[in-house]
Design an enzyme around this catalytic site. Structure first.
Site, short mmCIF file in Angstrom:
data_model
loop_
_atom_site.label_atom_id
_atom_site.label_comp_id
_atom_site.label_asym_id
_atom_site.label_seq_id
_atom_site.Cartn_x
_atom_site.Cartn_y
_atom_site.Cartn_z
N SER A 58 27.61 49.96 2.45
CA SER A 58 28.01 51.04 1.54
C SER A 58 26.80 51.78 0.96
CB SER A 58 28.83 50.44 0.40
OG SER A 58 29.01 51.39 -0.63
N HIS B 216 26.46 52.20 -1.93
CA HIS B 216 26.12 51.53 -3.18
C HIS B 216 24.99 50.49 -3.02
CE1 HIS B 216 29.21 53.57 -5.47
NE2 HIS B 216 29.97 53.44 -4.40
N TYR C 165 28.80 44.78 -6.31
CA TYR C 165 29.36 45.24 -5.02
C TYR C 165 28.22 45.68 -4.09
CZ TYR C 165 31.69 48.52 -1.80
OH TYR C 165 32.12 49.21 -0.70
N LYS D 242 26.53 44.00 -0.55
CA LYS D 242 26.30 44.71 0.72
C LYS D 242 24.87 44.48 1.20
CE LYS D 242 30.39 46.74 1.19
NZ LYS D 242 31.32 46.39 2.27
N1 NAI Z 1 36.48 53.77 1.71
C1 NAI Z 1 35.23 54.06 1.36
O1 NAI Z 1 34.96 55.14 0.82
C2 NAI Z 1 34.12 53.11 1.64
C3 NAI Z 1 34.34 51.85 2.16
N2 NAI Z 1 33.28 51.02 2.45
C4 NAI Z 1 33.50 49.70 3.02
O2 NAI Z 1 34.31 49.79 4.18
C5 NAI Z 1 35.14 48.64 4.30
C6 NAI Z 1 36.59 49.08 4.41
O3 NAI Z 1 36.93 49.82 3.25
P1 NAI Z 1 38.37 50.48 3.04
O4 NAI Z 1 39.01 50.67 4.36
O5 NAI Z 1 38.20 51.63 2.14
O6 NAI Z 1 39.10 49.32 2.24
P2 NAI Z 1 40.59 48.80 2.34
O7 NAI Z 1 40.85 47.99 1.12
O8 NAI Z 1 41.52 49.93 2.65
O9 NAI Z 1 40.52 47.84 3.61
C7 NAI Z 1 40.03 46.54 3.55
C8 NAI Z 1 40.97 45.66 4.35
O10 NAI Z 1 40.47 44.32 4.28
C9 NAI Z 1 41.58 43.46 4.16
N3 NAI Z 1 41.19 42.19 3.55
C10 NAI Z 1 41.04 41.90 2.23
N4 NAI Z 1 40.75 40.62 2.05
C11 NAI Z 1 40.71 40.07 3.30
C12 NAI Z 1 40.49 38.75 3.77
N5 NAI Z 1 40.27 37.74 2.92
N6 NAI Z 1 40.51 38.54 5.11
C13 NAI Z 1 40.77 39.56 5.97
N7 NAI Z 1 41.02 40.82 5.58
C14 NAI Z 1 40.98 41.07 4.26
C15 NAI Z 1 42.59 44.22 3.31
O11 NAI Z 1 43.91 43.70 3.50
C16 NAI Z 1 42.40 45.65 3.80
O12 NAI Z 1 43.34 45.98 4.81
C17 NAI Z 1 34.83 47.78 3.07
O13 NAI Z 1 33.87 46.83 3.40
C18 NAI Z 1 34.25 48.77 2.08
O14 NAI Z 1 33.38 48.13 1.18
C19 NAI Z 1 31.99 51.39 2.20
C20 NAI Z 1 31.73 52.60 1.66
C21 NAI Z 1 32.76 53.56 1.36
O1 GCB Z 2 31.01 55.69 -3.28
C1 GCB Z 2 32.17 55.88 -2.91
O2 GCB Z 2 32.75 56.95 -3.10
C2 GCB Z 2 32.92 54.77 -2.14
O3 GCB Z 2 32.00 53.72 -1.92
C3 GCB Z 2 32.41 52.45 -1.60
O4 GCB Z 2 31.59 51.70 -1.14
C4 GCB Z 2 33.76 52.01 -1.95
O5 GCB Z 2 34.25 51.03 -1.06
C5 GCB Z 2 34.76 53.13 -2.06
O6 GCB Z 2 35.94 52.65 -2.69
C6 GCB Z 2 34.14 54.25 -2.88
O7 GCB Z 2 35.05 55.26 -3.07
#
Ligand code: NAI
Ligand code: GCB
Length: 260
Positions: free
Chosen positions: A110, A112, A135, A139
């Protein structure tokens, strides 16, 4: 018969994992196992809790490349979520990958991890970590877990420091304009990381679209891995303005959007 590259995608029921799984499936070039703690038979998503070492071992058997998007949200609950689920889960993944001869792990890191750089500073992916939260710190740790397994066990580790990927595929704030990534660019970037030269041992990169106001210079990724993003948050924000869709004005002093 051409053997398809075998992928495991964790967190496949989530916002990014879901979009990447769908996008990669349409290419019909990969043999994909999608998994999540929220399994979904209709969407072809198997059950995986990343804290279950044995299940991780099963699902990584015969896999070439893992895309690791699974993440328990509630980002700053260090003792409740970050350490016992997300850090532990990444450990199980790398250990299972080592035992099963997985060649590459692509990790959803991320912005972050470096969120405490000031707005206005141009940073490179090789600059020192500046985590802005537990968080972001987790990472950094998992990125370095990748470095350890790359150096010690030869697992190619690519950490994509994703910017901002909201579920509805458009930027919602001034800050997002600097870090946003569209769904199609995210899918392209994931595919480029899968296909990147197998001799890349370790790589961190920022995952954004071709945003006019990007915090990061990502142009070099075209030559390095062939990433050629198609979208620009500025264009969509102009469009949002014309349609009177709300944009949050949330510029802060630090790139991660945090205040002290
Ligand atoms: N959406 C964003 O803007 C950003 C996301 N990220 C990273 O990308 C990755 C995905 O993020 P999103 O899709 O937004 O999140 P999300 O919450 O939509 O997806 C995460 C998935 O992981 C699953 N999960 C949770 N605990 C679990 C476990 N114990 N075992 C297996 N699966 C599990 C959840 O059920 C969910 O489907 C994360 O690592 C997040 O930190 C990084 C930067 C920005
Ligand atoms: O910085 C941001 O906008 C994003 O960064 C992340 O790493 C988080 O997983 C996401 O929930 C935030 O929205």
């Amino acid at each position: 018969m051409v053997m398809k590259r075998k992928l495991l995608i964790t967190g496949a029921a989530g916002v990014i994992g879901g979009a990447v799984t769908a996008g990669l499936r349409t290419l019909e070039r990969y043999d994909i196992t999608a998994a999540d703690v929220r399994p979904d038979e209709a969407r072809g998503i198997a059950s995986l809790d990343v804290t279950d070492a044995q299940r991780m071992e099963e699902l990584t058997t015969g896999v070439d490349t893992v895309l690791h998007f699974a993440w328990a949200k509630d980002q700053d609950d260090f003792l409740g979520k970050v350490l016992p689920i997300n850090v532990t889960g990444a450990y199980h993944l790398y250990e299972a990958a080592r035992r099963n001869g997985v060649k590459r792990i692509i990790f959803a890191s991320s912005n972050h991890a470096t969120g405490f750089y000031k707005v206005g500073e141009k940073i490179e992916a090789t600059d020192p970590y500046r985590p802005d939260s537990f968080y972001g710190l987790s990472k950094c740790y998992i990125e370095l877990l990748g470095q350890l397994y790359a150096d010690k066990h030869g697992i190619s580790s690519i950490n994509i420091r994703i910017g901002n990927f909201p579920g509805d595929d458009r930027p919602h704030s001034d800050r997002a304009a600097h870090i946003w990534i569209s769904a199609r660019d995210m899918v392209q970037l994931a595919e480029r990381c899968i296909e990147a030269d197998e001799n890349i041992p370790f790589l961190c990169l920022y995952g954004t679209s071709a945003n006019t106001d990007n915090y990061y210079d990502i142009g070099y990724l075209k030559e390095l891995i062939g990433y050629d993003p198609q979208d620009d948050a500025a264009r969509l924000m102009d469009e949002a303005e014309r349609r009177h869709q709300p944009i949050k004005h949330d510029e802060t002093a630090y790139q991660g959007g945090v205040t002290k």
